[in-house]
Scaffold this motif. Structure first.
Motif, short mmCIF file in Angstrom:
data_model
loop_
_atom_site.label_atom_id
_atom_site.label_comp_id
_atom_site.label_asym_id
_atom_site.label_seq_id
_atom_site.Cartn_x
_atom_site.Cartn_y
_atom_site.Cartn_z
N GLU A 87 -0.94 11.85 2.26
CA GLU A 87 0.18 11.96 3.18
C GLU A 87 -0.91 10.31 4.56
OE1 GLU A 87 3.16 15.30 2.96
OE2 GLU A 87 1.14 15.35 3.74
N PHE A 88 -2.07 10.92 4.72
CA PHE A 88 -3.00 10.06 5.60
C PHE A 88 -2.59 8.57 5.41
CE2 PHE A 88 -7.27 9.31 6.55
CZ PHE A 88 -7.56 8.74 8.07
N PHE A 89 -2.97 8.74 3.77
CA PHE A 89 -3.16 7.25 3.43
C PHE A 89 -2.04 6.39 3.79
CE2 PHE A 89 -2.07 3.90 0.08
CZ PHE A 89 -2.91 3.09 0.29
N VAL A 90 -0.69 7.69 3.55
CA VAL A 90 0.64 6.51 3.36
C VAL A 90 0.56 6.72 4.83
CG1 VAL A 90 3.56 6.95 3.23
CG2 VAL A 90 1.65 7.78 1.35
N GLY A 91 0.09 7.11 5.51
CA GLY A 91 0.70 7.25 6.77
C GLY A 91 0.11 6.51 7.52
N VAL A 92 -1.29 6.01 8.13
CA VAL A 92 -1.83 4.92 8.14
C VAL A 92 -1.29 3.18 7.67
CG1 VAL A 92 -4.29 3.55 8.09
CG2 VAL A 92 -4.24 6.27 8.20
N ALA A 93 -0.82 3.70 6.42
CA ALA A 93 -0.40 2.20 5.91
C ALA A 93 1.20 1.56 6.69
CB ALA A 93 0.50 2.55 4.72
N VAL A 94 1.78 2.63 6.96
CA VAL A 94 3.29 2.68 7.77
C VAL A 94 2.99 2.06 9.13
CG1 VAL A 94 5.34 3.83 8.67
CG2 VAL A 94 4.45 4.30 5.93
N PHE A 95 2.22 2.40 9.80
CA PHE A 95 1.59 2.47 11.08
C PHE A 95 1.25 1.18 10.95
CE2 PHE A 95 -1.87 1.47 14.21
CZ PHE A 95 -1.67 1.94 15.53
N LEU A 137 -9.71 2.95 10.04
CA LEU A 137 -8.56 3.69 9.30
C LEU A 137 -8.63 3.43 8.66
CD1 LEU A 137 -6.36 4.92 11.91
CD2 LEU A 137 -7.90 6.25 11.28
N TRP A 138 -8.20 2.05 7.49
CA TRP A 138 -8.35 1.85 6.15
C TRP A 138 -9.54 2.60 5.50
CZ3 TRP A 138 -4.11 1.42 4.16
CH2 TRP A 138 -2.51 0.34 4.92
N LEU A 139 -10.49 2.47 6.19
CA LEU A 139 -11.90 2.80 5.20
C LEU A 139 -11.80 4.16 4.97
CD1 LEU A 139 -15.10 1.96 4.55
CD2 LEU A 139 -15.51 2.59 6.66
N VAL A 140 -11.74 4.63 5.64
CA VAL A 140 -11.98 6.62 5.63
C VAL A 140 -10.40 6.88 4.68
CG1 VAL A 140 -11.05 8.90 6.88
CG2 VAL A 140 -12.76 7.00 7.77
N CYS A 141 -8.96 6.53 4.84
CA CYS A 141 -8.05 6.97 4.38
C CYS A 141 -8.16 6.23 2.85
CB CYS A 141 -6.73 6.44 5.29
SG CYS A 141 -6.31 4.66 4.56
N SER A 142 -8.25 5.82 2.63
CA SER A 142 -8.83 4.67 1.43
C SER A 142 -9.59 5.39 0.29
CB SER A 142 -8.98 3.26 1.37
OG SER A 142 -7.94 2.13 1.94
N SER A 143 -10.85 5.90 0.64
CA SER A 143 -11.88 6.65 0.19
C SER A 143 -11.27 7.95 -0.16
CB SER A 143 -12.95 6.78 1.62
OG SER A 143 -13.58 5.36 1.38
N ALA A 177 1.04 -1.36 -0.09
CA ALA A 177 0.19 -0.11 -0.09
C ALA A 177 0.53 1.37 -0.17
CB ALA A 177 -0.45 -0.22 1.22
N PHE A 178 1.46 1.59 1.22
CA PHE A 178 2.26 2.49 1.24
C PHE A 178 3.36 2.57 -0.57
CE2 PHE A 178 4.81 0.35 4.06
CZ PHE A 178 6.58 0.44 4.17
N GLY A 179 3.78 1.74 -0.42
CA GLY A 179 5.04 1.38 -1.41
C GLY A 179 5.01 2.09 -2.44
N SER A 180 3.61 1.75 -3.46
CA SER A 180 2.84 1.83 -4.16
C SER A 180 2.36 2.95 -4.55
CB SER A 180 1.46 0.63 -4.72
OG SER A 180 0.20 1.12 -3.75
N CYS A 181 2.25 4.46 -3.72
CA CYS A 181 1.75 5.24 -3.39
C CYS A 181 3.20 6.20 -2.61
CB CYS A 181 0.43 5.79 -2.71
SG CYS A 181 -0.01 7.53 -2.31
#
Length: 239
Positions: free
Chosen positions: A95-103, A142-148, A29-33
């Motif tokens: 950044e929200f998406f990548v932050g959730v993925a890293v966490f 968090l995955w639902l919110v950040c992915s949307s 997820a975070f690698g592709s973005c």
């Protein structure tokens, strides 16, 4: 004893195996973005038949309003143009998406270490499984919110860098005898996949929440309070 005891058997059970899957999908997820860079080529057809091109380079975190399209005091199609930038800013969603993925990547790694080395402590504790369940359930949300949010942000990036978006941004392209068109598009396949991995992570973490819940005392208390199938409740003795 509470010392480290390496035991790989949790990886053969859903609790540990799904956590390993979460660790891998978070990487994707975070690698592709997070490491994405791209370039679109805009062709400008002047009224006198000349053709000029512009390179539109953009990258993560997609602060498009800081991406220059034209430098100030440039001359295109015999016209002086002012400094122009792309429109829009999708950095907060990216950044929200990548932050959730890293966490989630870091938490999955820590949970795997706990399962493989301290499972005897984990199973004998009330706090550990409950905390694990709460974090897992929060990760689903968090995955639902950040992915949307990132899906909407990605669409904004596409709109800002296509022919219509460039034409609406560059004043020169609105002239009657000048045509602007994006002739080379960047490959956004990895960004599309990042959205897919975001929603995939949501489903994986939702499934894992059930297996984590089974380790909590809430589940054990519920199971112990249910009568055995086919059994009879003992009636109080008559006085």
């Amino acid at each position: 004893m509470t010392g480290f005891r390496l035991n790989l058997s949790p990886l053969k059970e859903p609790l540990g195996f799904v956590k390993l899957v979460e660790w891998l999908t978070a990487i994707f997820a975070f690698g592709s973005c997070g490491g994405f860079t791209a370039k679109n080529v805009v062709s400008i057809l002047c009224g006198d038949g000349r053709n000029q091109t512009l390179d539109v380079n953009y990258r993560y975190p997609f602060r498009l309003s800081q991406v220059p399209l034209m430098e100030g005091n440039a001359t295109i199609c015999n016209r002086s143009v002012s400094a122009t930038h792309l429109m829009g800013d999708s950095s907060s969603a990216a950044e929200f998406f990548v932050g959730v993925a890293v966490f989630c990547f870091l938490y999955s790694m820590a949970a795997l270490l706990l399962y493989l080395g301290y499972m005897h402590v984990y199973k004998n504790s009330d706090f550990g499984p409950i905390l694990d369940f709460v974090i897992t359930a929060a990760a689903v949300f968090l995955w639902l919110v950040c992915s949307s949010a990132w899906a909407k942000g990605l669409q904004n990036v596409k709109d800002a860098t296509d022919t219509d978006g460039i034409g609406a941004t560059v004043a020169l392209c609105k002239a009657s005898n000048i045509t602007c068109e994006v002739t080379e598009f960047a490959n956004l396949r990895t960004l599309n996949m990042s959205v897919v991995f975001g929603y995939l992570n949501m489903f994986v973490w939702a499934g894992n929440a059930w297996f984590v819940y089974k380790e909590t005392r809430w589940h054990s208390q519920k199971m112990s309070s249910q009568p055995a199938p086919g059994g009879r409740q003992q009636l109080p003795a008559a006085i």
